[in-house]
Write a protein that holds these residues in place. Structure first.
Motif, PDB file in Angstrom:
ATOM      1  N   UNK A   1       0.469  -0.783   0.185  1.00  9.12           N
ATOM      2  CA  UNK A   1      -0.338   0.328  -0.312  1.00  9.12           C
ATOM      3  C   UNK A   1       1.007   1.274  -0.618  1.00  9.12           C
ATOM      4  N   UNK A   2       0.329   2.339  -0.002  1.00  9.91           N
ATOM      5  CA  UNK A   2       0.920   4.037   0.059  1.00  9.91           C
ATOM      6  C   UNK A   2       1.361   3.769   1.219  1.00  9.91           C
ATOM      7  N   UNK A   3       1.892   5.190   1.514  1.00 11.56           N
ATOM      8  CA  UNK A   3       2.624   4.886   3.056  1.00 11.56           C
ATOM      9  C   UNK A   3       1.514   5.265   4.002  1.00 11.56           C
ATOM     10  N   UNK A   4       0.453   5.848   3.238  1.00 12.28           N
ATOM     11  CA  UNK A   4      -0.482   6.821   4.547  1.00 12.28           C
ATOM     12  C   UNK A   4      -1.097   5.011   4.921  1.00 12.28           C
ATOM     13  N   UNK A   5      -1.786   4.605   3.403  1.00  8.97           N
ATOM     14  CA  UNK A   5      -2.868   3.691   4.456  1.00  8.97           C
ATOM     15  C   UNK A   5      -2.125   2.230   5.168  1.00  8.97           C
ATOM     16  N   UNK A   6      -0.211   2.820   5.138  1.00  9.96           N
ATOM     17  CA  UNK A   6       0.067   1.438   6.065  1.00  9.96           C
ATOM     18  C   UNK A   6       1.082   2.314   7.560  1.00  9.96           C
ATOM     19  N   UNK A   7       0.500   3.296   7.397  1.00 10.19           N
ATOM     20  CA  UNK A   7       0.309   4.045   8.308  1.00 10.19           C
ATOM     21  C   UNK A   7      -0.575   3.799   9.538  1.00 10.19           C
ATOM     22  N   UNK A   8      -1.919   3.611   8.723  1.00  2.44           N
ATOM     23  CA  UNK A   8      -3.206   3.680   9.114  1.00  2.44           C
ATOM     24  C   UNK A   8      -3.132   1.819   9.845  1.00  2.44           C
ATOM     25  N   UNK A   9      -2.999   1.172   8.964  1.00  7.52           N
ATOM     26  CA  UNK A   9      -3.138   0.189   9.398  1.00  7.52           C
ATOM     27  C   UNK A   9      -2.210  -0.686  10.433  1.00  7.52           C
ATOM     28  N   UNK A  10      -1.190   0.114  10.669  1.00  4.77           N
ATOM     29  CA  UNK A  10      -0.218   0.254  12.054  1.00  4.77           C
ATOM     30  C   UNK A  10      -0.787   0.579  13.305  1.00  4.77           C
ATOM     31  N   UNK A  11      -1.492   1.479  13.328  1.00  9.42           N
ATOM     32  CA  UNK A  11      -2.493   2.473  14.273  1.00  9.42           C
ATOM     33  C   UNK A  11      -3.594   1.659  14.292  1.00  9.42           C
ATOM     34  N   UNK A  12      -4.011   0.766  13.550  1.00  8.00           N
ATOM     35  CA  UNK A  12      -5.029   0.062  14.159  1.00  8.00           C
ATOM     36  C   UNK A  12      -4.474  -1.679  14.299  1.00  8.00           C
ATOM     37  N   UNK A  13      -2.885  -1.752  14.833  1.00  4.61           N
ATOM     38  CA  UNK A  13      -2.088  -2.772  14.992  1.00  4.61           C
ATOM     39  C   UNK A  13      -2.514  -4.079  13.963  1.00  4.61           C
ATOM     40  N   UNK A  14      -3.298  -3.821  12.639  1.00  8.08           N
ATOM     41  CA  UNK A  14      -3.122  -4.649  11.533  1.00  8.08           C
ATOM     42  C   UNK A  14      -1.834  -4.697  10.864  1.00  8.08           C
ATOM     43  N   UNK A  15      -0.323  -4.034  11.267  1.00  7.68           N
ATOM     44  CA  UNK A  15       0.436  -4.588  10.420  1.00  7.68           C
ATOM     45  C   UNK A  15       1.771  -5.149  11.866  1.00  7.68           C
ATOM     46  N   UNK A  16       2.167  -5.695  11.920  1.00  7.30           N
ATOM     47  CA  UNK A  16       3.641  -5.380  12.529  1.00  7.30           C
ATOM     48  C   UNK A  16       4.476  -4.155  12.204  1.00  7.30           C
ATOM     49  N   UNK A  17       4.982  -4.277  11.107  1.00  2.27           N
ATOM     50  CA  UNK A  17       5.817  -3.332  11.228  1.00  2.27           C
ATOM     51  C   UNK A  17       5.832  -3.294   9.565  1.00  2.27           C
ATOM     52  N   UNK A  18       6.196  -1.905   8.613  1.00  2.00           N
ATOM     53  CA  UNK A  18       6.509  -1.239   7.536  1.00  2.00           C
ATOM     54  C   UNK A  18       7.348  -1.195   6.874  1.00  2.00           C
TER      55      UNK A  18
END
Length: 298
Positions: free
Chosen positions: A127-144
């Motif tokens: 994804x783009x950086x913004x969508x990845x950041x939003x997913x990280x904040x939602x605990x949907x990613x370990x890291x990006x």
């Protein structure tokens, strides 16, 4: 309040229909209604407006959705973290990346990681950086992994940034391109050909190229904005398109001779600064730490 009441409410809020929500939850509709009523009684507020056909959220319900979603995510993350602390054999790793580092950094590394830790469940998301950041904040990613300087991600106080070696931005094209025969070019020379640039190119970098990417200049020859560079890279060998990209993304193609890096004398000095990004207030799991060691052994 029990977590099941909260989960029931969130499904109703999402589907906006009691019957469909009951089917989704495999629950009798009267039981679902009692669960929602229990929540409303406990909070002392009406959360839903019911009609014969649908359900809408009250202002109180919207607040519960916002906080309730975060509570459920945090509980799920707690369970995953407990499992992860038990060891890498039971770990789970969800890695996000923007398109270029996914292909150039994560891709070459993920095979080695899986070979070393075969029992870790790995999921990759692009994804783009913004969508990845939003997913990280939602605990949907370990890291990006994404560009952090141009996007100013490195200025955010809620994340930890682990810089990776930077890469030079270049213009590249096929080896048979008319521009490839010249040892020195200017940005003016590139204007005669269609150009491909990242769609997420920040405005400060965009402006450094003057009117090169402007569709309003008289000699405009076409502009393609891309999120996924792979498709652009494949088309470069078939036409006179010129692409702006980090050199690492075309390293193999330049080495093989199918693509060339153009020597542009007035090229802005732009470095692609990719970094590993994770939340400061969320402890990394053993699987995430192991993956970081593979990406950034130094």
């Amino acid at each position: 309040m029990e977590l099941r009441h909260l989960k029931h409410f969130l499904v109703v809020a999402d589907l906006k229909h009691f019957h469909r929500a009951a089917l989704e939850l495999n629950l009798a509709q009267p039981s679902l209604s009692r669960s929602i009523q229990k929540m409303e009684d406990l909070l002392g507020a009406k959360l839903l407006e019911r009609t014969s056909r649908s359900v809408t959220l009250t202002p109180f319900g919207e607040v519960v959705v916002e906080h309730g979603s975060r509570i459920i995510r945090d509980v799920d993350f707690l369970k995953r973290e407990i499992k992860a602390i038990q060891g890498l054999d039971t770990g789970e790793l969800v890695v996000g990346a923007s398109a270029i580092p996914l292909n150039s950094i994560v891709g070459p590394t993920i095979g080695q990681f899986i070979h070393s830790f075969p029992n870790v469940n790995v999921e990759l998301k692009v994804g783009n950086w913004l969508s990845l950041y939003q997913q990280l904040c939602k605990a949907e990613l370990s890291l990006f992994i994404a560009e952090t300087k141009a996007t100013e991600l490195d200025h955010r106080e809620d994340i930890e940034v682990i810089p990776l070696p930077s890469f030079q931005a270049i213009f590249c094209c096929r080896a048979e391109h008319p521009l490839a025969q010249y040892t020195a070019l200017t940005l003016e020379d590139i204007k005669s050909y269609p150009i491909a640039i990242p769609s997420a190119l920040p405005k400060p970098l965009f402006d450094q190229f003057g009117d090169l990417f402007s569709r309003y200049r008289d000699d405009f020859s076409g502009l393609v904005k891309f999120e996924q560079f792979q498709a652009i890279k494949e088309s470069l060998t078939e036409c006179d398109l010129v692409a702006l990209a980090p050199d690492v993304s075309v390293k193999k193609e330049i080495k093989s001779g199918s693509l060339v890096a153009l020597s542009v004398v007035d090229m802005p000095n732009i470095q692609a600064s990719f970094s590993i990004v994770h939340l400061k207030n969320r402890r990394l799991t053993p699987a995430a730490n192991a993956f970081i060691d593979f990406i950034n052994p130094d």
